[in-house]
Each structure stands twice: as structure tokens, then as C-alpha cells.
Scaffold this active site. Structure first.
Site, PDB file in Angstrom:
ATOM      1  N   LYS A  43       0.850  -1.197   0.000  1.00 21.07           N
ATOM      2  CA  LYS A  43       0.000   0.000   0.000  1.00 21.07           C
ATOM      3  C   LYS A  43       0.888   1.250   0.000  1.00 21.07           C
ATOM      4  O   LYS A  43       2.089   1.155   0.258  1.00 21.07           O
ATOM      5  CB  LYS A  43      -0.931  -0.032   1.208  1.00 21.07           C
ATOM      6  CG  LYS A  43      -0.224  -0.062   2.540  1.00 21.07           C
ATOM      7  CD  LYS A  43      -1.146  -0.547   3.649  1.00 21.07           C
ATOM      8  CE  LYS A  43      -0.409  -0.534   4.974  1.00 21.07           C
ATOM      9  NZ  LYS A  43      -1.171  -1.215   6.028  1.00 21.07           N
ATOM     10  N   TYR A 264      16.500  29.320   9.389  1.00 25.97           N
ATOM     11  CA  TYR A 264      15.312  29.999   9.924  1.00 25.97           C
ATOM     12  C   TYR A 264      15.266  29.885  11.444  1.00 25.97           C
ATOM     13  O   TYR A 264      15.460  28.813  12.004  1.00 25.97           O
ATOM     14  CB  TYR A 264      14.041  29.385   9.344  1.00 25.97           C
ATOM     15  CG  TYR A 264      13.841  29.691   7.879  1.00 25.97           C
ATOM     16  CD1 TYR A 264      13.659  30.997   7.453  1.00 25.97           C
ATOM     17  CD2 TYR A 264      13.826  28.677   6.939  1.00 25.97           C
ATOM     18  CE1 TYR A 264      13.473  31.283   6.103  1.00 25.97           C
ATOM     19  CE2 TYR A 264      13.629  28.949   5.597  1.00 25.97           C
ATOM     20  CZ  TYR A 264      13.455  30.253   5.186  1.00 25.97           C
ATOM     21  OH  TYR A 264      13.258  30.526   3.859  1.00 25.97           O
TER      22      TYR A 264
HETATM   23  C1  LIG Z   1      -0.305  -2.278   6.531  1.00 28.81           C
HETATM   24  C2  LIG Z   1      -0.856  -3.583   6.880  1.00 28.81           C
HETATM   25  C3  LIG Z   1      -0.006  -4.681   7.083  1.00 28.81           C
HETATM   26  C4  LIG Z   1       1.508  -4.560   7.079  1.00 28.81           C
HETATM   27  O1  LIG Z   1       1.920  -3.992   8.289  1.00 28.81           O
HETATM   28  P1  LIG Z   1       3.497  -3.821   8.631  1.00 28.81           P
HETATM   29  O2  LIG Z   1       3.493  -3.316  10.014  1.00 28.81           O
HETATM   30  O3  LIG Z   1       4.006  -2.807   7.667  1.00 28.81           O
HETATM   31  O4  LIG Z   1       4.102  -5.138   8.456  1.00 28.81           O
HETATM   32  C5  LIG Z   1      -0.588  -5.910   7.304  1.00 28.81           C
HETATM   33  N1  LIG Z   1      -1.938  -6.054   7.359  1.00 28.81           N
HETATM   34  C6  LIG Z   1      -2.775  -5.008   7.191  1.00 28.81           C
HETATM   35  C7  LIG Z   1      -4.234  -5.235   7.284  1.00 28.81           C
HETATM   36  C8  LIG Z   1      -2.268  -3.745   6.961  1.00 28.81           C
HETATM   37  O5  LIG Z   1      -3.110  -2.723   6.796  1.00 28.81           O
END
Ligand SMILES: *Cc1c(COP(=O)(O)O)cnc(C)c1O
Length: 371
Positions: A43, A264
Site C-alpha cells: 500500500k 530559519y
Molecule cells: C499495513 C498492513 C499490514 C503490514 O503492516 P506492517 O506493520 O508494515 O508489516 C498488514 N496487514 C494489514 C491489514 C495492513 O493494513
């Protein structure tokens, strides 16, 4: 800069994505979860690493898990024939035809989705693989155990291929996590007697709770070589490799006297005479503006390189580093903001966040090179 370390002709910033590191990390998941199939979670543009690189580096995964059906379409257009899981299923009923065309598997987490799927099936479509999501305590998405079996039976009766899924809220508690145990127990009790494979573990569970893996694991952050806890020390011995290296160069050097201030607000005051390097990387590139003085920045020195501290507030396009440990640094010297020399989690820690956020936030203006 004719002798640019990056071989760039533009502004000297670059995110290089190392597909061999992807492969290495995926192999580590296989070693840690040898009995499970792997949904590689990609994702958020593969946690900021871009889909092209993920598809190349993670080609031997069993499936990709992501959110947006347009990204699933992209994967199919680019030749991915394996499984795809839509982690939040579908947001509107009208996505179902496309999801079917793309042969996606669906997470189903709410009643409305069940109704849409019943209607969809009633029109004689091919059944999806459904990963029914149980809310075992995260309280984000999913059916409470009381309603879970009802949803399961409705979709099963409609002819869908049913599987079981839940998500841990506290798997990043390393030594022992009572809530992982409790969530797992509730999950197992609720699915008792129901057919279908299971999916429970994120990266933290794969690393630290290997009695809670299930038939399909769902690693995200560990595939990118960063830590589920946000602390690099926690994965130091996990044999994972940073996939992204964020590179830039020094574009100016200032000689400061004791008492001079930088940038800054003049947050940093030179405590002695020092050379300061100005690096072409700022918050508009995704570097955290809240990074404190002392945040590590790697600077090339001969074959070795040294870590120099950030000094002063990060600005939109630039940041400053104390070059006292890098006497040979000059304009054009290569710098690594994070990657194999500086763990992204170490940078994140100095701005009160976790590596996940920095990786996902690398800005579109940063060119990407897939290595
Ligand atoms: C993002 C996600 C993962 C992966 O999580 P990590 O902590 O990056 O390993 C797994 N399952 C779901 C449902 C997620 O949304």
C-alpha cells in the site's frame, strides 16, 4: 555539477530503490514463516518505494496486498499474474466488476460490503476469494466476533470462497504481548469449525510472535528493511536490508564563527568555528521538518564516509550539517539522508515519528532510480 556522485543532471537528490534488498527481505520472511504464504503489502506506493520497484524486487511473492483497485489494475497491466488482495475490499459496489475482471481477492470488513456481495452474486458472477476481517481488539475495521459467524455464513451461502483474517494492534511489543495472545485466542475461538485459510501476522508478528502466523502472513515494513517499532535497534539482528537510499549532495559550504546561527529562527548556534555543509534536501522532498539538531546524515569521505549531525531547522529545499567530522567534504560531495548507512528509523526517531511515515512521505518531486 559535472562530477555529480549520482550522475544526475538536475538537482542532486535521488531515491534509489534496491531490488536485491527487496529479494533478501522477502527471503527473510520465508525463513521466518516457512509454512505460510506471503501477501507482500505494497500500500501507499509500496511504502513510498514505487510499484515498479516492488513488482521487480518482490516478484517471487505469493501475492500483493494493497488498497486501491487502480493499483491492482496497474499490476495486471504490468504483467503480475499472481494473487492480489484488496486490503479494505471495495469502497463502492460499482468497483466489483473491475475487481472481478482483475481477479482480486477481497477483504470484507463491514455489513454493507456483505450486502453488496450478496447482490453481486445474485447476478451470477464468479465467486471471489473473501478474507473476512474480524475485529479482535484493534477496533478499526472488521466484524466483532458476535457478528462474524453470521457474515461468514451469509457470504458462504452466496457461494464465495471464505478465509479468515484479523490484524494485531500490539504485535510490536517484542518480548511478550498479552494482547496478541488474547486477539489470537478470540480469533481461533470464533472461527472454530469454519472452513478457510487464515491470515493474521504483520511484520511485527512475523518477527516476534511466530506462534501467531496463520496460513498467509502480511509483511509490510520488514520488506522495506525498516522496523515495526520505529526503533532500528529492534531489527539490528533481524538481518534485513534497507531497500531505499535517499541520496543528495552538498551544494554550498559556510564557514561559521562561534556564536553564528544557522537557518530559519537561528535554532542552532555554533559553539565553535565550524564548516557547515548545505545539502539539497528539505521538507518538500519528504525529509522531516521536525528533525532535531544531531539527526544523523552520512557524508562520503574517501571510501568510508562519516556520519555528521544535522544543525538548524530543515527548510523546504535544504538542510545544514556540521562538517567538522568531514574535513574533505566540498561542493558535490555525496550525502545519504537514509538507507544502508543511516537507518531511516534513526532519522525518524529524531523527529518523533517512525520510519514508515518518512518512507511513505518521500515527495513525488524526488526522482527514483530502480537498481
Ligand atoms: C499495513 C498492513 C499490514 C503490514 O503492516 P506492517 O506493520 O508494515 O508489516 C498488514 N496487514 C494489514 C491489514 C495492513 O493494513
Amino acid at each position: 555539477m559535472g562530477d555529480s556522485a549520482n550522475g544526475l543532471i538536475n538537482r542532486p537528490i535521488l531515491a534509489s530503490i534496491h531490488t536485491a534488498a527487496f529479494q533478501h527481505n522477502l527471503n527473510r520472511v520465508r525463513e521466518l514463516a516457512p509454512e505460510s504464504k506471503i501477501w507482500s503489502v505494497i500500500k501507499a506506493r509500496a511504502y513510498g518505494h514505487c510499484f515498479d520497484a516492488a513488482l521487480k524486487g518482490l516478484a517471487s511473492t505469493d501475492g500483493f496486498a494493497l488498497l486501491d483497485i487502480q493499483d491492482a489494475a496497474w499490476l495486471r497491466q504490468h504483467g503480475w499474474k499472481g494473487r492480489i488482495l484488496l486490503l479494505e475490499g471495495f469502497f463502492h459496489e460499482n468497483e466489483l466488476s473491475l475487481a472481478q475482471e482483475l481477479a482480486c481477492d477481497l477483504v470484507v470488513h463491514c455489513e454493507a460490503q456483505v450486502e453488496w456481495l450478496e447482490r453481486f452474486k445474485a447476478k451470477n458472477h464468479k465467486p471471489f476469494n473473501v478474507f473476512l476481517k474480524m475485529n479482535t481488539g484493534m477496533n478499526r475495521l472488521g466484524f466483532k466476533p458476535d457478528n462474524y459467524r453470521t457474515a461468514f455464513h451469509r457470504l458462504h451461502a452466496a457461494g464465495y470462497h471464505m478465509h479468515h483474517m484479523t490484524h494485531f494492534a500490539n504485535a510490536d511489543q517484542i518480548d511478550q504481548s498479552p494482547t496478541v495472545g488474547a486477539q489470537q485466542e478470540l480469533f481461533n475461538q470464533t472461527i472454530e469449525g469454519l472452513e478457510g485459510s487464515t491470515s493474521l501476522a504483520n511484520s511485527a508478528a512475523i518477527l516476534w510472535h511466530r506462534n501467531a502466523l496463520g496460513d498467509w502472513v502480511r509483511p509490510g515494513i520488514m520488506l522495506y528493511g525498516a522496523s515495526p517499532t520505529g526503533l532500528h535497534a529492534d531489527i539490528k539482528h533481524a538481518n534485513l536490508q534497507a531497500v531505499m537510499q535517499l541520496h543528495s549532495e552538498i551544494i554550498d559550504i559556510q564557514d561559521l564563527q562561534k556564536g553564528d546561527r544557522i537557518g530559519y529562527g537561528g535554532r542552532y548556534e555554533a559553539t565553535a568555528a565550524m564548516r557547515v555543509g548545505i545539502v539539497a534536501c528539505g521538507y518538500a522532498d519528504g525529509y522531516p521538518r521536525h528533525a532535531k539538531d544531531g539527526t544523523p546524515v552520512w557524508v562520503a569521505q574517501g571510501n568510508e564516509g562519516v556520519v555528521c549531525p544535522l544543525v538548524g531547522r530543515v527548510s523546504m529545499d535544504m538542510l545544514a550539517i556540521d562538517l567538522r567530522k568531514a574535513p574533505n567534504a566540498r561542493i558535490g560531495t555525496a550525502v545519504q539522508l537514509w538507507g544502508d548507512k543511516v537507518p531511516v528509523d534513526d532519522v525518524a526517531q529524531m523527529s518523533d515519528t517512525i520510519g514508515y511515515e518518512l518512507l511513505c512521505a518521500v515527495a513525488p518531486r524526488v526522482p527514483v532510480a530502480i537498481k
